[in-house]
Scaffold this active site. Structure first.
Site, PDB file in Angstrom:
ATOM      1  N   SER A  33       0.843  -1.184   0.000  1.00  0.00           N
ATOM      2  CA  SER A  33       0.000   0.000   0.000  1.00  0.00           C
ATOM      3  C   SER A  33       0.879   1.235   0.000  1.00  0.00           C
ATOM      4  O   SER A  33       1.887   1.291   0.726  1.00  0.00           O
ATOM      5  CB  SER A  33      -0.913   0.012   1.230  1.00  0.00           C
ATOM      6  OG  SER A  33      -1.761   1.147   1.216  1.00  0.00           O
ATOM      7  N   HIS A  73      -2.141   7.067  -5.153  1.00  0.00           N
ATOM      8  CA  HIS A  73      -2.349   5.970  -4.204  1.00  0.00           C
ATOM      9  C   HIS A  73      -2.397   4.662  -4.978  1.00  0.00           C
ATOM     10  O   HIS A  73      -2.982   4.590  -6.058  1.00  0.00           O
ATOM     11  CB  HIS A  73      -3.669   6.147  -3.446  1.00  0.00           C
ATOM     12  CG  HIS A  73      -4.183   4.878  -2.822  1.00  0.00           C
ATOM     13  ND1 HIS A  73      -5.172   4.104  -3.406  1.00  0.00           N
ATOM     14  CD2 HIS A  73      -3.824   4.226  -1.691  1.00  0.00           C
ATOM     15  CE1 HIS A  73      -5.406   3.046  -2.646  1.00  0.00           C
ATOM     16  NE2 HIS A  73      -4.607   3.091  -1.605  1.00  0.00           N
ATOM     17  N   TYR A 107      -2.176  -3.271  -3.639  1.00  0.00           N
ATOM     18  CA  TYR A 107      -2.459  -4.589  -4.219  1.00  0.00           C
ATOM     19  C   TYR A 107      -2.307  -5.643  -3.133  1.00  0.00           C
ATOM     20  O   TYR A 107      -1.353  -5.600  -2.349  1.00  0.00           O
ATOM     21  CB  TYR A 107      -1.551  -4.863  -5.431  1.00  0.00           C
ATOM     22  CG  TYR A 107      -1.912  -3.941  -6.568  1.00  0.00           C
ATOM     23  CD1 TYR A 107      -3.030  -4.203  -7.359  1.00  0.00           C
ATOM     24  CD2 TYR A 107      -1.200  -2.762  -6.785  1.00  0.00           C
ATOM     25  CE1 TYR A 107      -3.414  -3.324  -8.358  1.00  0.00           C
ATOM     26  CE2 TYR A 107      -1.582  -1.875  -7.780  1.00  0.00           C
ATOM     27  CZ  TYR A 107      -2.699  -2.160  -8.562  1.00  0.00           C
ATOM     28  OH  TYR A 107      -3.104  -1.282  -9.529  1.00  0.00           O
ATOM     29  N   GLY A 167      -6.611  -1.891  16.419  1.00  0.00           N
ATOM     30  CA  GLY A 167      -5.424  -1.589  17.190  1.00  0.00           C
ATOM     31  C   GLY A 167      -4.160  -1.979  16.467  1.00  0.00           C
ATOM     32  O   GLY A 167      -3.181  -2.417  17.076  1.00  0.00           O
TER      33      GLY A 167
END
Length: 395
Positions: free
Chosen positions: A183, A197, A200, A353
Protein backbone atom coordinates in the site's frame (compact mmCIF):
# COMPACT_ATOMS: atom_id res chain seq x y z
CA UNK A 1 -20.01 -7.01 27.48
CA UNK A 2 -19.30 -4.71 24.54
CA UNK A 3 -21.84 -4.78 21.72
CA UNK A 4 -21.15 -6.64 18.54
CA UNK A 5 -21.32 -5.06 15.13
CA UNK A 6 -24.00 -6.20 12.70
CA UNK A 7 -22.89 -7.66 9.42
CA UNK A 8 -23.30 -5.20 6.58
CA UNK A 9 -23.66 -6.06 2.91
CA UNK A 10 -22.83 -2.57 1.71
CA UNK A 11 -19.13 -3.13 1.11
CA UNK A 12 -16.66 -5.82 0.18
CA UNK A 13 -15.58 -6.19 3.78
CA UNK A 14 -17.40 -6.55 7.08
CA UNK A 15 -16.00 -5.41 10.41
CA UNK A 16 -16.89 -7.60 13.36
CA UNK A 17 -16.24 -6.60 16.95
CA UNK A 18 -14.90 -9.60 18.79
CA UNK A 19 -14.28 -10.02 22.56
CA UNK A 20 -11.12 -12.05 23.05
CA UNK A 21 -11.01 -15.34 24.87
CA UNK A 22 -10.20 -15.13 28.57
CA UNK A 23 -8.17 -18.30 28.24
CA UNK A 24 -5.56 -16.76 25.97
CA UNK A 25 -2.23 -15.81 27.44
CA UNK A 26 -2.49 -12.46 25.74
CA UNK A 27 -4.23 -9.59 27.45
CA UNK A 28 -8.01 -9.85 26.88
CA UNK A 29 -9.10 -7.25 24.39
CA UNK A 30 -11.96 -6.24 22.17
CA UNK A 31 -10.99 -6.31 18.53
CA UNK A 32 -12.58 -6.40 15.11
CA UNK A 33 -12.32 -9.06 12.44
CA UNK A 34 -12.54 -7.94 8.82
CA UNK A 35 -14.50 -10.54 6.89
CA UNK A 36 -14.94 -10.15 3.13
CA UNK A 37 -18.61 -10.28 2.20
CA UNK A 38 -17.97 -13.23 -0.08
CA UNK A 39 -18.35 -15.26 3.12
CA UNK A 40 -21.94 -14.11 3.42
CA UNK A 41 -23.66 -15.18 0.18
CA UNK A 42 -27.32 -14.66 -0.46
CA UNK A 43 -29.05 -17.58 1.15
CA UNK A 44 -32.64 -17.97 2.36
CA UNK A 45 -31.52 -19.04 5.81
CA UNK A 46 -28.91 -16.31 6.27
CA UNK A 47 -29.95 -12.67 6.68
CA UNK A 48 -26.91 -10.49 6.14
CA UNK A 49 -28.39 -7.28 7.53
CA UNK A 50 -29.25 -8.67 10.94
CA UNK A 51 -26.68 -11.34 11.67
CA UNK A 52 -24.03 -10.71 14.30
CA UNK A 53 -20.95 -12.82 14.86
CA UNK A 54 -18.80 -13.30 17.94
CA UNK A 55 -15.58 -15.26 18.13
CA UNK A 56 -12.42 -15.45 20.19
CA UNK A 57 -9.19 -14.18 18.71
CA UNK A 58 -5.67 -13.47 19.94
CA UNK A 59 -3.76 -10.62 18.32
CA UNK A 60 0.01 -10.75 18.47
CA UNK A 61 1.87 -7.48 18.84
CA UNK A 62 4.57 -6.49 16.40
CA UNK A 63 8.24 -7.04 17.21
CA UNK A 64 10.74 -4.53 15.76
CA UNK A 65 13.48 -6.06 13.64
CA UNK A 66 16.89 -4.65 12.78
CA UNK A 67 17.17 -6.38 9.39
CA UNK A 68 14.83 -7.36 6.58
CA UNK A 69 14.28 -11.13 6.54
CA UNK A 70 14.35 -13.00 3.22
CA UNK A 71 10.66 -13.78 3.72
CA UNK A 72 7.89 -13.17 6.24
CA UNK A 73 6.25 -16.49 5.38
CA UNK A 74 6.07 -19.31 7.89
CA UNK A 75 8.37 -22.24 7.28
CA UNK A 76 5.29 -24.46 6.95
CA UNK A 77 4.31 -22.52 3.83
CA UNK A 78 7.57 -23.51 2.15
CA UNK A 79 6.98 -27.17 2.99
CA UNK A 80 3.48 -27.05 1.53
CA UNK A 81 4.46 -25.16 -1.63
CA UNK A 82 5.88 -28.25 -3.35
CA UNK A 83 2.49 -29.93 -3.31
CA UNK A 84 0.13 -26.94 -3.36
CA UNK A 85 0.11 -24.28 -6.05
CA UNK A 86 -2.00 -22.08 -3.79
CA UNK A 87 0.78 -22.00 -1.19
CA UNK A 88 3.35 -21.07 -3.81
CA UNK A 89 1.20 -18.08 -4.75
CA UNK A 90 1.87 -16.75 -1.27
CA UNK A 91 5.61 -16.77 -1.85
CA UNK A 92 5.36 -15.31 -5.34
CA UNK A 93 2.97 -12.58 -4.25
CA UNK A 94 5.22 -11.64 -1.33
CA UNK A 95 8.18 -11.44 -3.70
CA UNK A 96 6.14 -9.31 -6.09
CA UNK A 97 5.10 -6.74 -3.47
CA UNK A 98 8.59 -6.52 -2.02
CA UNK A 99 10.08 -6.02 -5.49
CA UNK A 100 7.44 -3.37 -6.18
CA UNK A 101 8.26 -1.61 -2.91
CA UNK A 102 11.94 -1.54 -3.85
CA UNK A 103 11.35 -0.25 -7.38
CA UNK A 104 8.86 2.45 -6.35
CA UNK A 105 11.06 3.68 -3.50
CA UNK A 106 14.10 3.79 -5.79
CA UNK A 107 12.13 5.77 -8.40
CA UNK A 108 10.83 8.21 -5.77
CA UNK A 109 14.27 8.82 -4.27
CA UNK A 110 15.86 9.27 -7.70
CA UNK A 111 13.18 11.73 -8.82
CA UNK A 112 13.15 13.61 -5.50
CA UNK A 113 16.90 14.10 -5.64
CA UNK A 114 17.34 14.59 -1.91
CA UNK A 115 14.83 12.79 0.27
CA UNK A 116 15.50 9.32 1.64
CA UNK A 117 13.05 6.75 2.96
CA UNK A 118 13.12 5.84 6.63
CA UNK A 119 12.53 2.11 7.02
CA UNK A 120 10.91 0.17 9.87
CA UNK A 121 10.86 -3.63 9.81
CA UNK A 122 8.60 -5.60 12.10
CA UNK A 123 7.46 -9.18 12.60
CA UNK A 124 5.00 -11.22 14.65
CA UNK A 125 6.02 -14.29 16.67
CA UNK A 126 3.45 -16.54 14.98
CA UNK A 127 4.51 -15.57 11.46
CA UNK A 128 4.18 -12.59 9.20
CA UNK A 129 5.51 -9.07 9.41
CA UNK A 130 6.10 -6.02 7.31
CA UNK A 131 8.32 -3.23 6.04
CA UNK A 132 7.21 0.39 6.33
CA UNK A 133 9.07 3.07 4.38
CA UNK A 134 8.34 6.79 4.65
CA UNK A 135 9.99 9.81 3.04
CA UNK A 136 9.09 13.19 4.56
CA UNK A 137 9.95 16.77 3.60
CA UNK A 138 11.83 15.83 0.47
CA UNK A 139 12.61 18.19 -2.38
CA UNK A 140 9.50 17.09 -4.32
CA UNK A 141 7.41 14.96 -1.99
CA UNK A 142 5.93 16.32 1.21
CA UNK A 143 5.27 12.76 2.31
CA UNK A 144 5.63 9.41 0.55
CA UNK A 145 4.81 6.09 2.17
CA UNK A 146 5.27 2.60 0.70
CA UNK A 147 4.38 -0.31 3.00
CA UNK A 148 4.28 -4.08 2.60
CA UNK A 149 2.86 -6.61 5.04
CA UNK A 150 2.24 -10.32 5.45
CA UNK A 151 -0.42 -11.32 7.96
CA UNK A 152 -1.61 -14.61 9.43
CA UNK A 153 -4.81 -14.78 11.45
CA UNK A 154 -7.85 -16.82 12.37
CA UNK A 155 -11.33 -16.26 11.00
CA UNK A 156 -14.37 -16.96 13.20
CA UNK A 157 -16.03 -20.33 12.39
CA UNK A 158 -19.41 -18.62 11.90
CA UNK A 159 -18.04 -17.06 8.72
CA UNK A 160 -17.20 -20.48 7.33
CA UNK A 161 -20.65 -21.87 8.17
CA UNK A 162 -22.22 -18.89 6.41
CA UNK A 163 -20.09 -19.39 3.33
CA UNK A 164 -20.96 -23.07 3.19
CA UNK A 165 -24.62 -22.47 4.09
CA UNK A 166 -23.96 -25.30 6.53
CA UNK A 167 -26.53 -26.75 8.85
CA UNK A 168 -26.51 -25.38 12.38
CA UNK A 169 -25.30 -28.68 13.81
CA UNK A 170 -22.06 -28.46 11.80
CA UNK A 171 -19.39 -26.82 13.90
CA UNK A 172 -16.10 -26.36 12.07
CA UNK A 173 -13.22 -24.86 13.96
CA UNK A 174 -11.70 -21.43 13.38
CA UNK A 175 -10.52 -20.78 9.83
CA UNK A 176 -6.87 -19.79 9.41
CA UNK A 177 -6.30 -17.01 6.89
CA UNK A 178 -3.33 -15.41 5.13
CA UNK A 179 -3.12 -11.91 3.68
CA UNK A 180 -0.32 -10.01 1.99
CA UNK A 181 -0.26 -6.61 0.36
CA UNK A 182 1.48 -3.42 -0.64
CA UNK A 183 0.00 0.00 0.00
CA UNK A 184 1.36 3.41 -0.94
CA UNK A 185 0.37 7.07 -0.92
CA UNK A 186 2.57 9.77 -2.46
CA UNK A 187 1.86 13.45 -1.64
CA UNK A 188 3.96 15.98 -3.63
CA UNK A 189 4.61 19.55 -2.47
CA UNK A 190 3.75 21.33 -5.72
CA UNK A 191 -0.05 21.82 -6.06
CA UNK A 192 0.20 21.10 -9.78
CA UNK A 193 1.71 17.67 -9.12
CA UNK A 194 -0.91 15.02 -8.23
CA UNK A 195 -1.11 12.65 -5.29
CA UNK A 196 -1.01 8.95 -6.13
CA UNK A 197 -2.35 5.97 -4.20
CA UNK A 198 -1.95 2.29 -5.01
CA UNK A 199 -2.65 -0.93 -3.16
CA UNK A 200 -2.46 -4.59 -4.22
CA UNK A 201 -3.32 -7.52 -1.95
CA UNK A 202 -3.88 -11.27 -1.85
CA UNK A 203 -6.04 -13.19 0.64
CA UNK A 204 -6.40 -16.90 1.36
CA UNK A 205 -8.30 -19.03 3.83
CA UNK A 206 -7.21 -22.53 4.77
CA UNK A 207 -9.59 -25.41 5.39
CA UNK A 208 -10.64 -25.86 9.04
CA UNK A 209 -8.52 -28.51 10.70
CA UNK A 210 -11.61 -30.45 11.69
CA UNK A 211 -13.11 -30.27 8.20
CA UNK A 212 -10.64 -32.14 5.98
CA UNK A 213 -11.13 -31.73 2.28
CA UNK A 214 -12.82 -28.34 2.54
CA UNK A 215 -11.68 -26.05 -0.28
CA UNK A 216 -9.13 -23.31 0.23
CA UNK A 217 -10.56 -19.97 -0.83
CA UNK A 218 -8.55 -17.07 -2.26
CA UNK A 219 -8.95 -13.70 -3.96
CA UNK A 220 -7.08 -10.62 -5.14
CA UNK A 221 -7.81 -6.94 -4.67
CA UNK A 222 -6.23 -3.57 -5.34
CA UNK A 223 -6.02 -0.56 -7.59
CA UNK A 224 -4.19 2.64 -8.50
CA UNK A 225 -5.81 6.09 -8.45
CA UNK A 226 -4.83 9.71 -9.09
CA UNK A 227 -5.78 12.70 -6.94
CA UNK A 228 -4.71 16.05 -8.45
CA UNK A 229 -5.61 19.51 -7.21
CA UNK A 230 -5.60 20.87 -10.77
CA UNK A 231 -6.53 19.14 -14.01
CA UNK A 232 -4.07 18.74 -16.84
CA UNK A 233 -6.00 16.57 -19.26
CA UNK A 234 -2.87 15.22 -20.91
CA UNK A 235 -1.69 13.98 -17.50
CA UNK A 236 -5.00 12.36 -16.60
CA UNK A 237 -5.23 10.73 -20.03
CA UNK A 238 -1.68 9.41 -19.70
CA UNK A 239 -2.48 7.97 -16.28
CA UNK A 240 -5.73 6.30 -17.37
CA UNK A 241 -4.18 5.04 -20.61
CA UNK A 242 -1.47 3.30 -18.60
CA UNK A 243 -4.10 1.65 -16.39
CA UNK A 244 -6.07 0.59 -19.45
CA UNK A 245 -2.98 -0.88 -21.12
CA UNK A 246 -2.28 -3.00 -18.06
CA UNK A 247 -5.90 -4.19 -17.94
CA UNK A 248 -6.19 -4.88 -21.67
CA UNK A 249 -3.32 -7.36 -21.55
CA UNK A 250 -5.61 -9.66 -19.59
CA UNK A 251 -9.24 -8.78 -20.33
CA UNK A 252 -10.72 -5.86 -22.32
CA UNK A 253 -13.59 -5.63 -19.84
CA UNK A 254 -11.28 -4.98 -16.90
CA UNK A 255 -10.59 -1.28 -17.44
CA UNK A 256 -14.20 -0.04 -17.84
CA UNK A 257 -15.34 -2.31 -15.03
CA UNK A 258 -12.58 -1.38 -12.61
CA UNK A 259 -12.64 2.30 -13.59
CA UNK A 260 -16.30 2.56 -12.56
CA UNK A 261 -15.57 0.55 -9.42
CA UNK A 262 -12.86 3.08 -8.55
CA UNK A 263 -15.19 6.04 -9.09
CA UNK A 264 -17.78 4.41 -6.86
CA UNK A 265 -15.37 3.38 -4.12
CA UNK A 266 -13.62 6.72 -3.62
CA UNK A 267 -16.91 8.57 -3.10
CA UNK A 268 -17.10 10.95 -0.14
CA UNK A 269 -20.77 10.56 0.73
CA UNK A 270 -21.09 13.56 3.03
CA UNK A 271 -19.55 15.80 0.34
CA UNK A 272 -21.25 14.27 -2.69
CA UNK A 273 -17.95 14.09 -4.57
CA UNK A 274 -15.09 11.73 -5.36
CA UNK A 275 -11.71 12.00 -3.71
CA UNK A 276 -9.95 12.45 -7.03
CA UNK A 277 -10.03 11.54 -10.72
CA UNK A 278 -10.03 7.78 -10.31
CA UNK A 279 -8.10 5.02 -11.94
CA UNK A 280 -8.85 1.35 -11.32
CA UNK A 281 -10.07 -0.54 -8.26
CA UNK A 282 -11.11 -4.16 -7.76
CA UNK A 283 -11.77 -6.44 -4.83
CA UNK A 284 -12.80 -10.02 -4.06
CA UNK A 285 -11.51 -11.09 -7.49
CA UNK A 286 -11.34 -14.87 -7.89
CA UNK A 287 -13.54 -15.66 -10.87
CA UNK A 288 -10.54 -16.03 -13.20
CA UNK A 289 -7.55 -18.35 -13.24
CA UNK A 290 -5.36 -17.77 -10.19
CA UNK A 291 -2.14 -17.58 -12.20
CA UNK A 292 -3.71 -15.03 -14.52
CA UNK A 293 -4.80 -12.84 -11.63
CA UNK A 294 -1.37 -13.05 -10.01
CA UNK A 295 0.13 -11.87 -13.31
CA UNK A 296 -2.51 -9.14 -13.56
CA UNK A 297 -1.77 -7.81 -10.07
CA UNK A 298 1.94 -7.88 -10.91
CA UNK A 299 1.37 -5.96 -14.15
CA UNK A 300 -0.70 -3.34 -12.31
CA UNK A 301 1.96 -2.88 -9.64
CA UNK A 302 4.67 -2.60 -12.29
CA UNK A 303 2.62 0.08 -14.07
CA UNK A 304 2.76 2.50 -11.15
CA UNK A 305 6.08 4.11 -12.06
CA UNK A 306 5.40 4.66 -15.80
CA UNK A 307 1.91 5.97 -14.98
CA UNK A 308 3.06 8.49 -12.38
CA UNK A 309 6.70 9.56 -12.58
CA UNK A 310 6.42 11.21 -16.06
CA UNK A 311 3.62 13.41 -14.68
CA UNK A 312 5.73 14.41 -11.68
CA UNK A 313 8.68 15.22 -13.92
CA UNK A 314 6.50 17.62 -15.91
CA UNK A 315 4.81 19.36 -12.95
CA UNK A 316 7.29 19.35 -10.06
CA UNK A 317 8.84 22.74 -10.93
CA UNK A 318 5.69 24.55 -12.12
CA UNK A 319 5.46 28.00 -10.46
CA UNK A 320 2.52 28.39 -8.10
CA UNK A 321 0.93 30.99 -5.84
CA UNK A 322 -0.39 30.94 -2.28
CA UNK A 323 -3.89 30.57 -3.75
CA UNK A 324 -2.85 27.42 -5.60
CA UNK A 325 -1.31 26.01 -2.43
CA UNK A 326 -4.42 26.81 -0.37
CA UNK A 327 -6.59 24.91 -2.87
CA UNK A 328 -4.26 21.92 -2.73
CA UNK A 329 -4.57 21.95 1.06
CA UNK A 330 -8.37 22.03 0.83
CA UNK A 331 -8.28 18.99 -1.46
CA UNK A 332 -5.90 17.31 0.98
CA UNK A 333 -8.62 17.88 3.57
CA UNK A 334 -10.98 15.84 1.41
CA UNK A 335 -8.30 13.14 1.25
CA UNK A 336 -8.15 13.03 5.04
CA UNK A 337 -11.94 12.90 5.32
CA UNK A 338 -12.25 9.93 2.97
CA UNK A 339 -9.43 7.96 4.56
CA UNK A 340 -10.59 8.42 8.15
CA UNK A 341 -14.31 8.01 7.51
CA UNK A 342 -14.70 5.62 4.58
CA UNK A 343 -11.47 3.86 3.63
CA UNK A 344 -11.82 0.23 4.68
CA UNK A 345 -8.14 -0.39 5.26
CA UNK A 346 -7.67 2.70 7.45
CA UNK A 347 -10.82 2.27 9.52
CA UNK A 348 -10.15 -1.46 9.96
CA UNK A 349 -6.62 -0.79 11.13
CA UNK A 350 -7.78 1.83 13.64
CA UNK A 351 -10.46 -0.44 15.06
CA UNK A 352 -8.19 -3.44 15.40
CA UNK A 353 -5.42 -1.59 17.19
CA UNK A 354 -2.97 -2.18 14.35
CA UNK A 355 0.39 -0.47 13.87
CA UNK A 356 -0.73 3.15 13.97
CA UNK A 357 2.26 4.63 12.13
CA UNK A 358 1.63 2.30 9.18
CA UNK A 359 -2.13 2.92 9.25
CA UNK A 360 -1.87 6.71 9.14
CA UNK A 361 1.02 6.89 6.69
CA UNK A 362 -1.53 7.72 3.98
CA UNK A 363 -2.34 11.10 5.54
CA UNK A 364 -0.56 14.23 4.27
CA UNK A 365 1.65 16.32 6.53
CA UNK A 366 -0.61 19.33 6.01
CA UNK A 367 -4.26 19.90 5.09
CA UNK A 368 -6.79 22.71 5.32
CA UNK A 369 -10.49 23.26 6.02
CA UNK A 370 -12.36 26.48 5.33
CA UNK A 371 -15.94 27.24 6.25
CA UNK A 372 -18.35 27.02 3.28
CA UNK A 373 -15.65 27.27 0.63
CA UNK A 374 -16.94 27.26 -2.93
CA UNK A 375 -14.65 27.89 -5.92
CA UNK A 376 -15.75 30.43 -8.50
CA UNK A 377 -17.68 28.79 -11.33
CA UNK A 378 -15.51 28.33 -14.40
CA UNK A 379 -12.24 28.59 -12.47
CA UNK A 380 -9.58 25.88 -12.59
CA UNK A 381 -10.51 24.91 -9.04
CA UNK A 382 -14.18 24.63 -10.03
CA UNK A 383 -13.24 22.40 -12.98
CA UNK A 384 -11.49 19.96 -10.65
CA UNK A 385 -14.44 19.91 -8.25
CA UNK A 386 -16.87 19.38 -11.14
CA UNK A 387 -14.84 16.38 -12.33
CA UNK A 388 -14.92 14.94 -8.81
CA UNK A 389 -18.68 15.35 -8.65
CA UNK A 390 -19.30 14.13 -12.21
CA UNK A 391 -16.77 11.41 -13.12
CA UNK A 392 -15.56 11.55 -16.71
CA UNK A 393 -14.34 9.08 -19.27
CA UNK A 394 -10.81 10.30 -19.88
CA UNK A 395 -9.86 8.00 -22.72
Amino acid sequence: MPPTTAVSASSSFTLLRVPSSSSTKLKPTTTYIQIPNRFFPKHPTFKMTTTTIRAAVSIEKETPETERPPTFLRESDDKESSSSSASSVRARFEKMIRDAQDSVCQAIEKTDGGGKFKEDVWSRPGGGGGISRVLQDGAIWEKAGVNVSVVYGVMPPEAYRAAKAAASDEKPGPIPFFAAGISSVLHPKNPFAPTLHFNYRYFETDAPKDTPGAPRQWWFGGGTDLTPAYIFEEDVKHFHSTQKSACDKFDPTFYPRFKKWCDDYFYIKHRGERRGLGGIFFDDLNDYDQEMLLSFATECANSVIPAYIPIIEKRKDTPFTDQHKAWQQLRRGRYVEFNLVYDRGTTFGLKTGGRIESILVSLPLTARWEYDHNPEEGSEEWKLLDACINPKEWI
